[in-house]
Design a protein around this motif. Structure first.
Motif, PDB file in Angstrom:
ATOM      1  N   SER A 227       0.838  -1.196   0.000  1.00  0.00           N
ATOM      2  CA  SER A 227       0.000   0.000   0.000  1.00  0.00           C
ATOM      3  C   SER A 227       0.872   1.245   0.000  1.00  0.00           C
ATOM      4  CB  SER A 227      -0.924  -0.004   1.222  1.00  0.00           C
ATOM      5  OG  SER A 227      -1.797  -1.101   1.198  1.00  0.00           O
ATOM      6  N   MET A 228       1.927   1.219   0.819  1.00  0.00           N
ATOM      7  CA  MET A 228       2.887   2.326   0.793  1.00  0.00           C
ATOM      8  C   MET A 228       3.426   2.536  -0.613  1.00  0.00           C
ATOM      9  SD  MET A 228       5.274   1.826   4.166  1.00  0.00           S
ATOM     10  CE  MET A 228       6.329   3.182   3.637  1.00  0.00           C
ATOM     11  N   ALA A 229       3.732   1.438  -1.293  1.00  0.00           N
ATOM     12  CA  ALA A 229       4.318   1.530  -2.632  1.00  0.00           C
ATOM     13  C   ALA A 229       3.352   2.169  -3.620  1.00  0.00           C
ATOM     14  CB  ALA A 229       4.729   0.143  -3.121  1.00  0.00           C
ATOM     15  N   THR A 230       2.075   1.821  -3.532  1.00  0.00           N
ATOM     16  CA  THR A 230       1.113   2.413  -4.464  1.00  0.00           C
ATOM     17  C   THR A 230       0.985   3.913  -4.243  1.00  0.00           C
ATOM     18  OG1 THR A 230      -0.745   1.860  -3.004  1.00  0.00           O
ATOM     19  CG2 THR A 230      -0.203   0.280  -4.719  1.00  0.00           C
ATOM     20  N   PHE A 231       0.866   4.320  -2.974  1.00  0.00           N
ATOM     21  CA  PHE A 231       0.755   5.755  -2.700  1.00  0.00           C
ATOM     22  C   PHE A 231       2.065   6.474  -3.009  1.00  0.00           C
ATOM     23  CE2 PHE A 231      -2.658   4.128   0.145  1.00  0.00           C
ATOM     24  CZ  PHE A 231      -3.711   4.824  -0.426  1.00  0.00           C
ATOM     25  N   ALA A 232       3.205   5.821  -2.704  1.00  0.00           N
ATOM     26  CA  ALA A 232       4.502   6.431  -3.008  1.00  0.00           C
ATOM     27  C   ALA A 232       4.691   6.611  -4.507  1.00  0.00           C
ATOM     28  CB  ALA A 232       5.631   5.575  -2.436  1.00  0.00           C
TER      29      ALA A 232
END
Length: 450
Positions: free
Chosen positions: A169-174
């Motif tokens: 999820s962090m990766a998608t928002f990042a």
């Protein structure tokens, strides 16, 4: 049945089958590949106005934007097919090789968009080639997110699965933050004419070096221990056909989709459409709108691991309920705040939506694995997730733009999100059982005590 997560204490020795160092490498590799995948997908939304002006006949700007978002939705229509193709590959050949293939396809198709001649040069073929490239992007995306979260969860200890899967999820928002940040930087640095001529293309061509880095990182990893154990134990079991997978898993797939519809809609309303809303409806300068999106997405990136730990602590059902309630009560006020037309109000409005969108996205990242057994996990979760994303995520920017234009009500997109949030709250409260802390099932016909 209780909403409190529980840990099977007899299963605790299995929690240490992967060393902490190796688990960090797994999370890092999954994170890096997912950033590349979703940067490539995100940049299309942020450059929508330039794409509309480049690949479609000049005329009404609204028509060109709607055509651009229609092709955005076409890519999502390919995601279920990608979920089937890569899901079958992932369940039969393994997670690692499948994830290498998805990142290469995404990088290549994204770079191709940056090289397509304009409408003025090749006419209607510009839109045709754009559609083909977006279809390949959609196929790739259909196998990426579910596969990356599954690969991570299958390495993770039972009582910390959402802590580690929240990295996806962090990766998608990042990745969306990276796309918004570079888009804002280019908009600040380049004259409007240069940005429209070649600046937006340079952003798409960045996918080439990024993809090569992700390929290298993923190629150095090993297969997940959960998948290897399943293969070893399944020597005497017949291989399931796609029809058999759907036939046995469709109740769980429907339950998952009933909540993922909110995850998909809130994510793309937050990450993609809000930038368009701020520029075209509110009248905020594009560079300020992109800066606002960047700040909000960085906030979402930082919030994701917090929500992952909270989900492991309070359980999946309570996390889903919290996400649905937050989006029910926050979305309309957030849009009203955005209409004030300042950078501060834009950031604040997106931060309000982020609270619910991040919560939904984080808990979904672990449900993709926990709701299905190892032998059908990639196929069943990938198909359910991507069909739902195609319906509710891929159409979100188009429907939001159309709703505002048709009704004349700038709050129409917010009302749409609110209605879906109420439905998802009912699904989470009634139809989905608790899975936190319970061992992953290896085969679809194992007893399901969740």
């Amino acid at each position: 049945m209780t909403d409190r997560p529980s840990i099977d204490r007899d299963h605790v020795p299995e929690l240490h089958k992967v060393s902490a160092g190796h688990l960090r490498k797994v999370v890092g590799a999954s994170f890096a590949g997912t950033v590349v995948e979703w940067f490539d997908f995100a940049i299309y939304g942020y450059m929508a106005t330039h794409i509309a002006a480049t690949f479609f006949a000049s005329g009404d700007p609204l028509t060109g934007l709607l055509e651009t978002f229609a092709i955005f939705a076409v890519a999502f229509a390919m995601r279920p097919l990608g979920g089937i193709i890569f899901g079958r590959l992932g369940d039969r050949l393994g997670r690692k090789q499948t994830l290498i293939l998805t990142v290469l396809l995404m990088s290549g198709s994204t770079a191709a968009i940056g090289l397509i001649p304009s409408y003025e040069t090749i006419g209607i073929w510009a839109a045709v080639l754009l559609s083909i490239a977006r279809c390949i992007q959609g196929l790739s995306a259909g196998g990426e997110y579910a596969g990356a979260t599954i690969y991570t969860v299958e390495h993770s200890p039972d009582h910390r699965r959402n802590r580690y899967s929240s990295a996806m999820s962090m990766a998608t928002f990042a990745s969306f933050a990276l796309a918004a940040g570079l888009g804002a930087l280019f908009s600040f640095m380049l004259p409007a004419e240069a940005m429209g001529d070649w600046g937006w293309r340079a952003l798409f061509l960045l996918s080439i070096p990024m993809g090569l880095v992700a390929f290298y990182i993923r190629s150095k990893l090993h297969e997940s221990p959960e998948f290897e154990a399943m293969v070893k134990d399944s020597a005497d079991r017949p291989k399931l056909s796609l029809g058999a997978v759907v036939g046995s898993q469709w109740p769980q797939m429907l339950r998952l989709g009933g909540f993922v519809m909110l995850t998909a809609l809130s994510f793309y309303i937050f990450s993609t459409y809000m930038s368009t809303f701020l520029t075209r409806v509110v009248g905020l300068d594009q560079s300020l709108a992109l800066l606002s999106s960047l700040v909000a997405l960085l906030f979402a990136t930082a919030l994701a691991p917090v929500m992952g730990r909270l989900s492991d602590r309070i359980g999946r059902r309570r996390m889903m309920q919290m996400a649905a309630v937050l989006l029910t009560v926050m979305t309309i006020p957030a849009y009203m705040l955005a209409e004030l037309g300042t950078l501060g109000s834009a950031v604040a409005s997106q931060a309000l939506i982020a609270l619910g969108a991040v919560s939904a996205n984080v808990v979904t990242s672990v449900l993709l694995s926990e709701m299905f057994s190892t032998d059908v996990r990639y196929t069943a979760s990938g198909l359910s997730y991507n069909v739902t994303y195609a319906i509710f995520g891929g159409t979100a920017p188009y429907l939001a733009t159309w709703l505002v234009a048709t009704t004349g009500n700038s709050l129409a997109p917010a009302i749409y999100v609110t209605v879906v949030a109420v439905i998802a709250l009912g699904v989470a409260s009634i139809f989905i059982r608790e899975t936190a802390g319970k061992p992953l099932r290896r085969f679809h016909d194992d007893s399901l005590e969740v």
